[in-house]
Design an enzyme around this catalytic site. Structure first.
Site, PDB file in Angstrom:
ATOM      1  N   LYS B  75      10.751  46.235  -2.776  1.00  0.00           N
ATOM      2  CA  LYS B  75      11.239  44.848  -2.794  1.00  0.00           C
ATOM      3  C   LYS B  75      12.276  44.716  -3.899  1.00  0.00           C
ATOM      4  O   LYS B  75      12.099  45.286  -4.983  1.00  0.00           O
ATOM      5  CB  LYS B  75      10.049  43.912  -3.056  1.00  0.00           C
ATOM      6  CG  LYS B  75      10.384  42.428  -2.975  1.00  0.00           C
ATOM      7  CD  LYS B  75       9.130  41.569  -3.151  1.00  0.00           C
ATOM      8  CE  LYS B  75       9.427  40.094  -2.997  1.00  0.00           C
ATOM      9  NZ  LYS B  75       8.220  39.254  -3.183  1.00  0.00           N
ATOM     10  N   SER B 150       7.418  35.787   0.510  1.00  0.00           N
ATOM     11  CA  SER B 150       8.765  36.168   0.161  1.00  0.00           C
ATOM     12  C   SER B 150       9.079  37.644   0.409  1.00  0.00           C
ATOM     13  O   SER B 150      10.253  38.002   0.477  1.00  0.00           O
ATOM     14  CB  SER B 150       9.032  35.854  -1.307  1.00  0.00           C
ATOM     15  OG  SER B 150       8.243  36.677  -2.151  1.00  0.00           O
ATOM     16  N   SER B 174       2.879  36.009  -0.977  1.00  0.00           N
ATOM     17  CA  SER B 174       4.122  36.692  -0.603  1.00  0.00           C
ATOM     18  C   SER B 174       3.975  38.137  -0.143  1.00  0.00           C
ATOM     19  O   SER B 174       4.943  38.727   0.346  1.00  0.00           O
ATOM     20  CB  SER B 174       5.126  36.637  -1.753  1.00  0.00           C
ATOM     21  OG  SER B 174       5.707  35.360  -1.814  1.00  0.00           O
TER      22      SER B 174
END
Lengths: 95, 483
Positions: B75, B150, B174
């Site tokens: 990420k 997210s 997330s």
């Protein structure tokens, strides 16, 4: 809790944000909606409950007061918007 | 090869059936072929192949490290030395990190290859990946649907098999919510289990990194690498890390599974409820006992979270001032004007909204009514879990109220977007580990996630339950058509 454009303007100033007129209207609406959501907390009586700041309630660790980091000024300053002689440059603040 | 789990890929590498270079190239080709998903912000093809070559050379004369030659995506919230670490924001679009996050260091030391950095909601603030400066990610199961957020890029990348696994972070859901919406396995560890050093901070008392994989067995393998004490993170917990793969095969006989009634009430879609009920039946067959429990204050977790997380965010994001790194506005009158213009141009709409909520609730005269009240409620929510774990070993429920919604469906209504995290936020507030694993498909053909929540530092038990469930079902083996 309804906010008005003056409130939102004040909050934006506190947060160092510049909000345009059209944005202001939309933020007044959405921030008011969020504060309404948040207001649901009042359904629970929390008198006398000790606040929880953190999942692990243990105190912060201490360490010896010795230097452990290397000097990396140059590599850190290479990514700065403006530097000179090892200093970060910002607009003049003292006349 | 791309359909294999990490456990299988390790065996193939070990047996010499494939090299790390071949494997890495295969995934790079898939990433390139499926760029329309927008799952990646940065693709590090050359560096990845170089790392893979070094790994293959090393394998010839040294014992392989735990993830030797396995390509992984990260990420774009984890600082990676020499690579852009944008956090999905214009503010950091030019930020080349001068150091590695501890999580990245761990993966490098374990021999893993970095394929690239995945797309995400800006500063991890979002549940649909639509707040990213780099545009939304598409859900591989239905291109008009969101992947969740997210960690939407990581979830989509794993679901579309552009990477065998990816890292994510979870502040209010997330990791688990996008894992659910993309039909993969995602684990948010106990707060303090994985170092936050070098992970761009959103809400520091809630943020936690974890693995996103196809299977629980792969998640165990990755957590072995990620977990551990780090003196560089002041809230890292100094507690031994078990071998999470060692207990995967334990039986579930006598396991007490708690079903919180608040997780099965109004707002839960019928197809999701049905899939969760079926999962409960599967666990019963595996020997688990079902216990009805209650988490009475969890229904107020969303309002509580939307005070605490924005308050911490407004403080954390005050560092973005255009002075030391990141974006700086081109034109300004004086220092304050530079701050204002830099932050207004550098942050997107949702990030500004959360900063303002935080600034408001922390401001003089409102602190007690909002911040203190939310902290008190947080205690009650955590206490509910404490009581529940006196009655059960794991808590089971849905990860999300519905399957993936369509792109654009909730962008004009932040509160309806926030309510998507209603089942995931309580575990963050209490600091507890939570997992989402695939539990079938909804009426619309989109994946459904089953959530497991454990007591603090009981990741091994969650992984054990998830692994046993995955031995008895094949939901985690379903792949989206066309991938």
């Amino acid at each position: 809790m309804a906010l008005d454009p003056t409130d939102v303007g004040k909050i934006a100033e506190l947060a160092r944000l510049e909000i345009s007129e059209p944005e202001l209207t939309s933020y007044v609406h959405s921030l008011t909606q969020i504060l309404d959501l948040v207001g649901q907390m009042n359904a629970v009586d929390t008198a006398g409950i000790s606040p929880m700041a953190h999942p692990s309630d243990s105190p912060l660790r201490l360490r010896q007061d010795i230097v452990t980091e290397q000097d990396r000024r140059q590599s850190f300053q290479e990514i700065a918007p403006a530097t000179e002689s090892g200093l970060y440059l910002v607009p003049k603040v003292i006349e | 090869m791309h359909r294999k789990t990490i456990v299988e890929l390790q065996a193939a590498l070990e047996a010499g059936q494939i090299s790390s270079v071949e494997l890495t190239q295969a995934f790079l080709d898939r990433i390139d072929h499926h760029q329309d998903l927008n799952a990646f912000i940065t693709i590090t093809a050359e560096a990845a192949l170089e790392q893979a070559r070094a790994s293959d050379d090393r394998r010839d004369h040294e014992a392989p490290r735990p993830l030797e030659g396995i390509p992984i995506a990260h990420k774009d919230i984890f600082c990676t030395q020499g690579l852009i670490t944008s956090c999905g924001s214009r503010m950091l679009a030019n930020f080349v990190s001068p150091y590695d996050a501890t999580v990245i260091q761990h993966f490098k030391a374990a021999g893993a290859i970095i394929l690239g950095k995945t797309n995400m909601d800006e500063f991890a603030m979002g549940s649909s990946n639509e707040t990213s400066f780099y545009g939304p990610v598409k859900n591989p199961w239905a291109n008009q649907a969101v992947p969740g957020g997210s960690s939407g890029g990581s979830a989509a990348a794993v679901a579309a098999q552009l990477a065998p696994a990816a890292t994510g972070t979870d502040t209010g859901g997330s990791i688990r919510q996008p894992a659910a919406l993309c039909g993969i396995t995602g684990l948010k560890p106990t707060y303090g289990r994985v170092s936050r050093y070098g992970m761009v901070a959103f809400a520091s008392s809630l943020d936690q990194a974890g693995p996103m994989t196809h299977t629980a067995a792969d998640a165990a393998l990755l957590l072995n690498i990620m977990a551990g004490f780090d003196p560089k993170d002041s809230t890292s917990v100094d507690k031994p890390v078990p071998d999470y793969t060692a207990t995967l095969n334990d039986g579930l006989k006598g396991l007490r599974v708690g079903l919180p009634k608040e997780y099965f009430g109004d707002g839960l879609a019928a197809d999701v409820a049905q899939a969760i009920d079926a999962s409960v039946e599967t666990l019963k067959k595996l020997g688990a006992n079902i216990v009805d429990i209650s988490l009475p204050n969890s229904t107020l977790a969303v309002p509580c979270y939307y005070v605490l997380a924005p308050a911490e965010a407004s403080s954390n994001l005050s560092r973005f001032d255009g002075v030391r790194y990141g974006y700086r506005a081109a034109d300004y009158d004086d220092l304050n004007d530079m701050y204002r213009k830099t932050r207004s141009q550098g942050f997107g709409e949702e990030v500004k909204r959360r900063i303002m909520i935080g600034a408001y609730t922390l401001s003089a005269g409102y602190y007690d009514a909002y911040y203190l009240k939310a902290q008190q409620l947080r205690r009650l929510i955590a206490d509910d879990f404490h009581t529940a774990f006196g009655q059960c070993d794991v808590i089971l429920g849905p990860t999300t109220p519905t399957t993936a919604f369509d792109l654009g469906a909730k962008t004009d209504d932040p509160v309806s977007m926030y309510l998507n995290d209603i089942y995931t936020i309580p575990a963050n507030l209490a600091g507890l580990p939570g997992m989402s694993i695939p539990a079938g498909l909804g009426e619309d053909g989109r994946p459904i996630g089953l959530q497991l929540i454990g007591n603090a530092f009981e990741e091994a038990r969650l992984l054990n339950v998830a692994h046993q469930y995955q031995q008895a079902t094949d939901h985690h083996k379903q792949t989206p058509e066309g991938y």
